[in-house]
Design a protein around this motif. Structure first.
Motif, short mmCIF file in Angstrom:
data_model
loop_
_atom_site.label_atom_id
_atom_site.label_comp_id
_atom_site.label_asym_id
_atom_site.label_seq_id
_atom_site.Cartn_x
_atom_site.Cartn_y
_atom_site.Cartn_z
N ALA A 168 0.85 -1.20 0.00
CA ALA A 168 0.00 0.00 0.00
C ALA A 168 0.88 1.24 0.00
N ALA A 169 0.39 2.30 -0.64
CA ALA A 169 1.12 3.57 -0.67
C ALA A 169 0.12 4.71 -0.75
N ARG A 170 0.47 5.82 -0.11
CA ARG A 170 -0.39 7.00 -0.15
C ARG A 170 0.41 8.24 0.21
N ARG A 171 -0.20 9.39 0.04
CA ARG A 171 0.38 10.67 0.42
C ARG A 171 -0.13 11.06 1.80
N ASP A 172 0.79 11.32 2.73
CA ASP A 172 0.45 11.77 4.07
C ASP A 172 0.73 13.26 4.17
N PRO A 173 -0.18 14.05 4.77
CA PRO A 173 0.03 15.50 4.85
C PRO A 173 1.33 15.90 5.52
N GLU A 174 1.80 15.11 6.48
CA GLU A 174 3.02 15.47 7.21
C GLU A 174 4.23 14.64 6.78
N ALA A 175 4.03 13.35 6.53
CA ALA A 175 5.16 12.46 6.25
C ALA A 175 5.50 12.36 4.78
N GLY A 176 4.68 12.96 3.90
CA GLY A 176 4.93 12.85 2.47
C GLY A 176 4.46 11.51 1.94
N CYS A 177 5.23 10.92 1.04
CA CYS A 177 4.86 9.62 0.50
C CYS A 177 5.20 8.54 1.52
N VAL A 178 4.20 7.74 1.87
CA VAL A 178 4.37 6.64 2.83
C VAL A 178 3.90 5.36 2.16
N ALA A 179 4.69 4.29 2.30
CA ALA A 179 4.31 3.01 1.71
C ALA A 179 4.65 1.90 2.69
N GLY A 180 3.80 0.90 2.74
CA GLY A 180 4.03 -0.22 3.65
C GLY A 180 3.72 -1.54 2.98
N GLY A 181 4.22 -2.62 3.57
CA GLY A 181 3.98 -3.92 2.99
C GLY A 181 4.15 -5.06 3.97
N LEU A 182 3.54 -6.18 3.63
CA LEU A 182 3.61 -7.42 4.41
C LEU A 182 3.93 -8.57 3.47
N LEU A 183 4.88 -9.40 3.86
CA LEU A 183 5.18 -10.66 3.19
C LEU A 183 4.97 -11.78 4.20
N LEU A 184 4.08 -12.72 3.88
CA LEU A 184 3.77 -13.83 4.77
C LEU A 184 3.99 -15.12 4.00
N GLN A 185 4.68 -16.09 4.63
CA GLN A 185 4.98 -17.35 3.94
C GLN A 185 4.81 -18.54 4.87
N HIS A 186 4.43 -19.67 4.28
CA HIS A 186 4.23 -20.90 5.04
C HIS A 186 5.34 -21.88 4.70
N GLU A 219 -4.69 1.29 5.28
CA GLU A 219 -4.50 2.40 6.23
C GLU A 219 -3.59 2.01 7.38
N GLU A 220 -3.64 0.75 7.79
CA GLU A 220 -2.77 0.28 8.87
C GLU A 220 -1.32 0.17 8.40
N LEU A 221 -1.13 -0.33 7.20
CA LEU A 221 0.22 -0.46 6.66
C LEU A 221 0.92 0.88 6.52
N THR A 222 0.15 1.93 6.24
CA THR A 222 0.74 3.25 5.97
C THR A 222 0.51 4.25 7.09
N ASP A 223 0.05 3.79 8.25
CA ASP A 223 -0.24 4.69 9.37
C ASP A 223 1.04 5.03 10.12
N PRO A 224 1.53 6.29 10.05
CA PRO A 224 2.77 6.66 10.72
C PRO A 224 2.71 6.51 12.24
N ALA A 225 1.50 6.45 12.79
CA ALA A 225 1.35 6.40 14.25
C ALA A 225 1.34 4.98 14.80
N THR A 226 1.45 3.97 13.94
CA THR A 226 1.38 2.58 14.39
C THR A 226 2.70 1.88 14.10
N SER A 227 3.33 1.33 15.12
CA SER A 227 4.59 0.63 14.91
C SER A 227 4.34 -0.71 14.23
N LEU A 228 5.39 -1.26 13.63
CA LEU A 228 5.26 -2.56 12.97
C LEU A 228 5.03 -3.67 13.99
#
Length: 304
Positions: A168-186, A219-228
């Protein structure tokens, strides 16, 4: 969960759920991503695509154990407006570039499909292992709703590993471009080795982990207020989750006058003179950082 400092931006987080034979990685890019984007004036559609590709590159590249090894991700067009997308990761250094037809890209709308962007293109994922000198490359069609789904096909075909990738990626008013991701494997292991892929896809442990991960919102992947760490806990708080922060990510364009002079020194002198301008300088354009490096013929000759 670990008592280590929490990961927020530009640091991947590896986690394992041993009882379910599941491993994963989370990452959220911010400052490093914005430094990469600042080299070019990308329109929103191009920025989002490149940001998600850079996140995918970190998720895959951070699995390499040796800091000198490199992961390269390349997506090439099959007739779409995006002509080339290339990213690479080495020891925490990340870079990426995208070449496209601006007029055609503007005409496909704000939320285009992967086919609208690339046509019948392909995705190549290359692992260069520094310790052994070996190179592994997998090439798959750019199919699916996103570049993440195309990468899932790579793991299915090349690695025989059931995988889930969310980007996921989006523009944040304060942080600029923010992008996050999850890789899950079995990765189930039995007495006789790994199960067949079609059996593992339907394994109850994998289905449980995958179903939970699929609830993760952009929104969770790109939320600057939530740690990984918080994201991992939200998803799998019913299980024992072991986490390990990875190497910090930085913009890593490795271009320099010394580097280009060394490359040009491998060309015959006659060819170098043909490349040079009237002042005896070869201008080298770095697409990654959008800079022109003037390389003097005398500097190259000194290396001969």
């Amino acid at each position: 969960m670990s008592e280590a400092p929490e990961s927020w931006f530009d640091q991947p987080l590896a986690f394992t759920i041993a009882d379910r034979h599941v491993r994963g990685r989370l990452v959220r890019l911010g400052p490093a991503l914005n430094r990469i984007m600042a080299a070019h004036d990308y329109p929103p559609v191009a920025e989002k695509l490149l940001a998600e590709a850079l996140v995918l590159t970190v998720l895959l590249g951070s699995t390499l154990k040796d800091e000198r090894s490199q992961l390269t991700l390349q997506a090439q067009t099959g007739g779409g407006p995006v002509e080339l997308l290339v990213c690479d990761y080495r020891g925490g250094e990340l870079r990426g570039y995208m070449k496209f037809d601006a007029e055609r890209l503007a005409g496909i709308g704000p939320d285009p499909s992967l086919f609208a962007l690339f046509g019948e293109g392909f995705l190549a994922i290359t692992f260069d292992h520094a310790l052994t000198g070996e190179r592994y490359q997998g090439i798959v069609p750019l199919e699916g709703a996103s570049i993440g789904e195309a990468a899932e096909h790579y793991f299915e075909q090349s690695e025989q590993i059931p995988s889930l990738i969310r980007l996921a990626a989006r523009r944040d008013p304060e942080a600029g471009c923010v992008a996050g991701g999850l890789l899950l494997q079995h990765l189930p292991e039995g007495e006789a080795g790994r199960d067949r892929l079609h059996l593992r896809r339907e394994h109850p442990e994998w289905e449980h982990a995958r179903t939970i991960a699929a609830t993760l919102r952009d929104e969770e992947l790109t939320d600057p207020a939530t740690s990984l760490e918080t994201l991992a806990w939200r998803l799998y708080h019913e299980d024992e989750v072991r986490v390990e922060p990875g190497t910090m990510v930085s913009r890593g364009c490795r271009c320099s006058i010394e580097h280009f002079a060394g490359v040009l020194a491998q060309f015959p002198e006659t060819e170098r003179r043909e490349m040079a301008d009237e002042g005896g300088v070869i201008p080298v354009d770095c697409a990654f950082c959008s800079r022109i490096f003037p390389i003097a013929l005398d500097d190259i000759a000194a290396r001969d």
